[in-house]
Design a protein around this motif. Structure first.
Motif, PDB file in Angstrom:
ATOM      1  N   HIS A  60       0.858  -1.191   0.000  1.00  0.00           N
ATOM      2  CA  HIS A  60       0.000   0.000   0.000  1.00  0.00           C
ATOM      3  C   HIS A  60       0.891   1.236   0.000  1.00  0.00           C
ATOM      4  N   GLN A  61       0.820   2.012  -1.047  1.00  0.00           N
ATOM      5  CA  GLN A  61       1.591   3.258  -1.145  1.00  0.00           C
ATOM      6  C   GLN A  61       3.058   3.026  -0.790  1.00  0.00           C
ATOM      7  N   GLY A  62       3.625   1.937  -1.305  1.00  0.00           N
ATOM      8  CA  GLY A  62       5.037   1.655  -1.104  1.00  0.00           C
ATOM      9  C   GLY A  62       5.373   0.980   0.211  1.00  0.00           C
ATOM     10  N   ILE A  63       4.361   0.688   1.046  1.00  0.00           N
ATOM     11  CA  ILE A  63       4.617   0.074   2.353  1.00  0.00           C
ATOM     12  C   ILE A  63       3.975  -1.307   2.390  1.00  0.00           C
ATOM     13  N   SER A  64       4.756  -2.294   2.782  1.00  0.00           N
ATOM     14  CA  SER A  64       4.261  -3.653   2.895  1.00  0.00           C
ATOM     15  C   SER A  64       3.689  -3.839   4.294  1.00  0.00           C
ATOM     16  N   GLY A  65       2.426  -3.548   4.443  1.00  0.00           N
ATOM     17  CA  GLY A  65       1.801  -3.664   5.746  1.00  0.00           C
ATOM     18  C   GLY A  65       0.294  -3.506   5.657  1.00  0.00           C
ATOM     19  N   ILE A  66      -0.339  -3.475   6.815  1.00  0.00           N
ATOM     20  CA  ILE A  66      -1.796  -3.434   6.924  1.00  0.00           C
ATOM     21  C   ILE A  66      -2.209  -2.117   7.570  1.00  0.00           C
ATOM     22  N   PRO A  67      -3.014  -1.307   6.877  1.00  0.00           N
ATOM     23  CA  PRO A  67      -3.448  -0.042   7.472  1.00  0.00           C
ATOM     24  C   PRO A  67      -4.432  -0.275   8.632  1.00  0.00           C
ATOM     25  N   TYR A  68      -4.279   0.527   9.686  1.00  0.00           N
ATOM     26  CA  TYR A  68      -5.195   0.470  10.823  1.00  0.00           C
ATOM     27  C   TYR A  68      -5.192   1.834  11.508  1.00  0.00           C
ATOM     28  N   ARG A  69      -6.263   2.115  12.229  1.00  0.00           N
ATOM     29  CA  ARG A  69      -6.335   3.362  12.996  1.00  0.00           C
ATOM     30  C   ARG A  69      -5.909   3.081  14.430  1.00  0.00           C
ATOM     31  N   ASN A  70      -4.885   3.807  14.891  1.00  0.00           N
ATOM     32  CA  ASN A  70      -4.401   3.654  16.252  1.00  0.00           C
ATOM     33  C   ASN A  70      -5.445   4.244  17.210  1.00  0.00           C
ATOM     34  N   GLY A  74      -5.677   8.077  17.343  1.00  0.00           N
ATOM     35  CA  GLY A  74      -6.680   8.384  16.327  1.00  0.00           C
ATOM     36  C   GLY A  74      -6.093   8.497  14.923  1.00  0.00           C
ATOM     37  N   LYS A  75      -4.794   8.292  14.793  1.00  0.00           N
ATOM     38  CA  LYS A  75      -4.131   8.439  13.494  1.00  0.00           C
ATOM     39  C   LYS A  75      -4.026   7.094  12.783  1.00  0.00           C
ATOM     40  N   TRP A  76      -4.028   7.176  11.445  1.00  0.00           N
ATOM     41  CA  TRP A  76      -3.822   5.974  10.649  1.00  0.00           C
ATOM     42  C   TRP A  76      -2.350   5.601  10.679  1.00  0.00           C
ATOM     43  N   SER A  77      -2.109   4.301  10.720  1.00  0.00           N
ATOM     44  CA  SER A  77      -0.750   3.788  10.748  1.00  0.00           C
ATOM     45  C   SER A  77      -0.696   2.499   9.934  1.00  0.00           C
ATOM     46  N   ARG A 121      -0.607  -1.593  25.047  1.00  0.00           N
ATOM     47  CA  ARG A 121      -0.281  -2.434  23.881  1.00  0.00           C
ATOM     48  C   ARG A 121      -1.464  -3.332  23.512  1.00  0.00           C
ATOM     49  N   GLN A 122      -2.200  -3.819  24.492  1.00  0.00           N
ATOM     50  CA  GLN A 122      -3.388  -4.624  24.205  1.00  0.00           C
ATOM     51  C   GLN A 122      -4.401  -3.819  23.394  1.00  0.00           C
ATOM     52  N   ILE A 123      -4.575  -2.562  23.769  1.00  0.00           N
ATOM     53  CA  ILE A 123      -5.542  -1.703  23.074  1.00  0.00           C
ATOM     54  C   ILE A 123      -5.117  -1.485  21.618  1.00  0.00           C
ATOM     55  N   VAL A 124      -3.850  -1.156  21.412  1.00  0.00           N
ATOM     56  CA  VAL A 124      -3.345  -0.939  20.049  1.00  0.00           C
ATOM     57  C   VAL A 124      -3.353  -2.249  19.274  1.00  0.00           C
ATOM     58  N   ASN A 125      -2.936  -3.335  19.925  1.00  0.00           N
ATOM     59  CA  ASN A 125      -2.912  -4.622  19.240  1.00  0.00           C
ATOM     60  C   ASN A 125      -4.309  -5.075  18.832  1.00  0.00           C
ATOM     61  N   ALA A 126      -5.320  -4.752  19.619  1.00  0.00           N
ATOM     62  CA  ALA A 126      -6.695  -5.107  19.242  1.00  0.00           C
ATOM     63  C   ALA A 126      -7.045  -4.479  17.900  1.00  0.00           C
TER      64      ALA A 126
END
Length: 158
Positions: A60-70, A74-77, A121-126
């Motif tokens: 995705h846009q040059g990045i090998s990863g999965i988009p998610y909202r932190n 509240g930001k996309w990462s 970390r649990q919250i972000v990992n969810a």
């Protein structure tokens, strides 16, 4: 409770033909990752694998990863999982799986003793794992979390 030992280094596969990327760029960031790398590199049913990357057609846009909202910012990462593995099962059916290596204390829903950092970390990992499940399902892949419970089973438990 198991703790993820601090270890980092370059992994040199014994079966470089299985690695789906540049074998000079395989880095383990914990002894747990090293344990998993050794296992998948030598397992006869593993056809191919990647560390900290997904197949190039999922970039995705040059990045090998999965988009998610932190959820904390509240930001996309972009979530970059630990492993992508292609394997055949005992019935010779091929599967693709994304695997994240985490201590149980950082897995959402863990009910044991945790500190504030582990709870955060649990919250972000969810959020990461929810995005990964959807991302993988849309491609016919599986997603799973490998914890100390899976990595360090006693032989009688396997």
């Amino acid at each position: 409770m198991f703790f993820m030992a601090i270890a980092k280094g370059q992994f040199i596969p014994k079966n470089p033909q299985k690695y789906l990327g540049n074998t000079n760029e395989i880095t383990y960031r914990s002894s747990w990752e090293l344990t998993m790398f050794l296992y998948i590199d030598q397992h006869p049913m593993i056809l191919g694998w990647l560390s900290e990357a997904l197949p190039t057609h999922t970039i995705h846009q040059g990045i090998s990863g999965i988009p998610y909202r932190n959820p904390l910012t509240g930001k996309w990462s972009i979530y970059v999982p630990d492993l992508f593995v292609v394997y055949v099962d005992k019935n010779k059916k091929q599967h693709a799986e994304v695997i994240e290596i985490k201590p149980m204390a950082e897995v959402p829903g863990y009910q044991g003793k945790t500190n504030k950092i582990q709870k955060a970390r649990q919250i972000v990992n969810a959020a990461k794992f929810k995005a990964a499940i959807v991302f993988c399902a849309s491609r016919g892949w599986k997603f799973r979390i490998a914890t100390e419970n899976e990595l360090f089973k006693k032989p009688s438990q396997i």
